[in-house]
Design a protein around this motif. Structure first.
Motif, PDB file in Angstrom:
ATOM      1  N   TYR A   1      -1.825  -0.660   2.936  1.00 32.11           N
ATOM      2  CA  TYR A   1      -1.225  -0.318   2.025  1.00 32.11           C
ATOM      3  C   TYR A   1      -1.902  -1.608   0.741  1.00 32.11           C
ATOM      4  O   TYR A   1      -1.697  -1.522  -0.463  1.00 32.11           O
TER       5      TYR A   1
ATOM      6  N   LEU B   1       7.442   3.313  -7.737  1.00 31.15           N
ATOM      7  CA  LEU B   1       6.469   3.516  -6.441  1.00 31.15           C
ATOM      8  C   LEU B   1       6.733   2.714  -5.793  1.00 31.15           C
ATOM      9  O   LEU B   1       7.239   1.530  -5.912  1.00 31.15           O
TER      10      LEU B   1
ATOM     11  N   ASP C   1       2.487   1.032  -1.853  1.00 33.00           N
ATOM     12  CA  ASP C   1       0.895   1.806  -1.656  1.00 33.00           C
ATOM     13  C   ASP C   1       0.474   2.154  -2.972  1.00 33.00           C
ATOM     14  O   ASP C   1      -0.844   2.754  -3.158  1.00 33.00           O
ATOM     15  N   LYS C   2       1.678   2.848  -4.468  1.00 30.17           N
ATOM     16  CA  LYS C   2       1.067   2.705  -5.578  1.00 30.17           C
ATOM     17  C   LYS C   2       1.109   3.918  -5.671  1.00 30.17           C
ATOM     18  O   LYS C   2       0.496   4.498  -6.686  1.00 30.17           O
ATOM     19  N   THR C   3       1.046   4.835  -4.896  1.00 34.64           N
ATOM     20  CA  THR C   3       1.002   6.246  -4.572  1.00 34.64           C
ATOM     21  C   THR C   3       2.196   6.726  -4.541  1.00 34.64           C
ATOM     22  O   THR C   3       2.451   8.399  -5.104  1.00 34.64           O
ATOM     23  N   THR C   4       3.192   6.372  -3.470  1.00 35.36           N
ATOM     24  CA  THR C   4       4.497   7.052  -3.428  1.00 35.36           C
ATOM     25  C   THR C   4       5.876   7.190  -3.818  1.00 35.36           C
ATOM     26  O   THR C   4       6.000   5.809  -4.113  1.00 35.36           O
ATOM     27  N   PRO C   5       6.042   8.385  -5.203  1.00 36.85           N
ATOM     28  CA  PRO C   5       6.565   7.996  -5.645  1.00 36.85           C
ATOM     29  C   PRO C   5       8.121   7.738  -5.903  1.00 36.85           C
ATOM     30  O   PRO C   5       8.612   8.312  -4.754  1.00 36.85           O
TER      31      PRO C   5
ATOM     32  N   ASP D   1       4.854  -0.600 -13.717  1.00 38.04           N
ATOM     33  CA  ASP D   1       4.848   0.787 -13.913  1.00 38.04           C
ATOM     34  C   ASP D   1       5.596   1.895 -14.425  1.00 38.04           C
ATOM     35  O   ASP D   1       5.070   2.689 -15.092  1.00 38.04           O
TER      36      ASP D   1
END
Length: 224
Positions: A80, A127, A130-134, A166
Motif C-alpha cells: 500500500y 482510513l 492504504d487510503k481506501t479501507t475505512p 482525512d
C-alpha cells in the motif's frame, strides 16, 4: 484569535494516549505524558469525546522485528506504499496498549480501535494506510451530525496528522490543538505536517483558544 465556543456539533478526538507512547513505553514519544492533564481539561469542554486506541496483532507488518535485518524507523515499501517500521508497540491485550492511567474522560462515547489488521498499518482514525479501507468513523460522525473535529494526542506528526487530514477530506472542519499533542519528531516529519495542514486547511490552535464551558452546559450529561 477569538475564543471558540463548543457546541453539540463538535467532538473531541483523542488520539492514542496509551502507555506505549508515553514515558518508559515501547514507542515513547518525547514528553508524551505532558498531554494528559491538558487533554483531561479540554475534555470537560466537550459533551462528545471519542478515543482512538492503537491495537496491533503480535508480529504486525509495521513492526521492525517482523522483517529480517530491519530496524525501527527504517522504511519499507509495503503493497500500500511506504511504511515506517516501528518497535513492537500497543499489542492487543498487553499493558502497553492500555490508555495512560491518568487519562480521565469517563464521558467518552466511543473507543475506536485501529491497526488491528495484521498486514496493514493504520495511522488515521478514518482510513487504513492504504487510503481506501475505512474505519467507519466518518459514517459515525455524519450520522450523529458532527461538523467540527478537534484533535489532540499522540503523535502530532503521524496519527494526529493523518487523522486531521482525512477528517478534512471527508468533509469535516478539523482543528488540531497543538499544545495537547506531542510529535515523534523523525527528520522532517513536523515540518511536513505543518505544510500539509496549511495546504488542506487544517487549523492549528491552542488549548487556550477554546472557550471554557459553563458548568450548566453539561449538567444534563452528569458532567458538571
Amino acid at each position: 484569535m477569538e475564543k471558540m465556543a463548543i457546541s453539540d456539533k463538535d467532538t473531541l478526538l483523542v488520539i492514542d494516549v496509551q502507555r506505549d507512547f508515553c514515558a518508559a513505553g515501547a514507542l515513547a514519544i518525547p514528553d508524551g505524558d505532558a498531554v494528559v492533564p491538558i487533554v483531561n481539561q479540554l475534555a470537560q469542554h466537550f459533551r462528545h469525546v471519542i478515543l482512538t486506541q492503537d491495537w496491533h496483532t503480535p508480529g504486525h507488518h509495521s513492526f521492525a522485528a517482523s522483517h529480517v535485518h530491519r530496524h525501527p524507523y527504517e522504511t519499507i515499501q509495503a503493497p500500500y506504499g511506504e511504511q515506517t517500521l516501528w518497535p513492537d508497540h500497543c499489542v492487543q491485550g498487553t499493558p502497553g496498549a492500555d490508555f495512560h492511567p491518568d487519562l480521565d474522560i469517563p464521558h467518552a462515547e466511543l473507543i475506536l480501535r485501529k491497526g488491528f489488521r495484521p498486514n496493514i498499518d493504520s495511522y488515521s482514525a478514518f482510513l487504513e494506510n492504504d487510503k481506501t479501507t475505512p474505519t467507519g468513523l466518518a459514517g459515525y460522525l455524519r450520522e450523529r451530525g458532527f461538523q467540527r473535529i478537534f484533535l489532540v494526542g499522540l503523535a502530532y506528526d503521524y496519527c494526529v496528522r493523518f487523522s486531521a487530514v482525512d477528517a478534512v477530506r471527508a468533509g469535516f472542519s478539523a482543528f488540531v490543538i497543538e499544545d495537547a499533542c506531542r510529535a515523534v519528531g523523525l527528520p522532517g516529519s513536523v515540518e511536513a505536517t505543518g505544510q500539509e495542514f496549511a495546504e488542506l486547511g487544517v487549523k492549528r490552535i491552542q488549548a487556550t483558544d477554546i472557550q471554557p464551558c459553563l458548568e450548566s452546559n453539561f449538567s444534563s450529561a452528569g458532567l458538571s
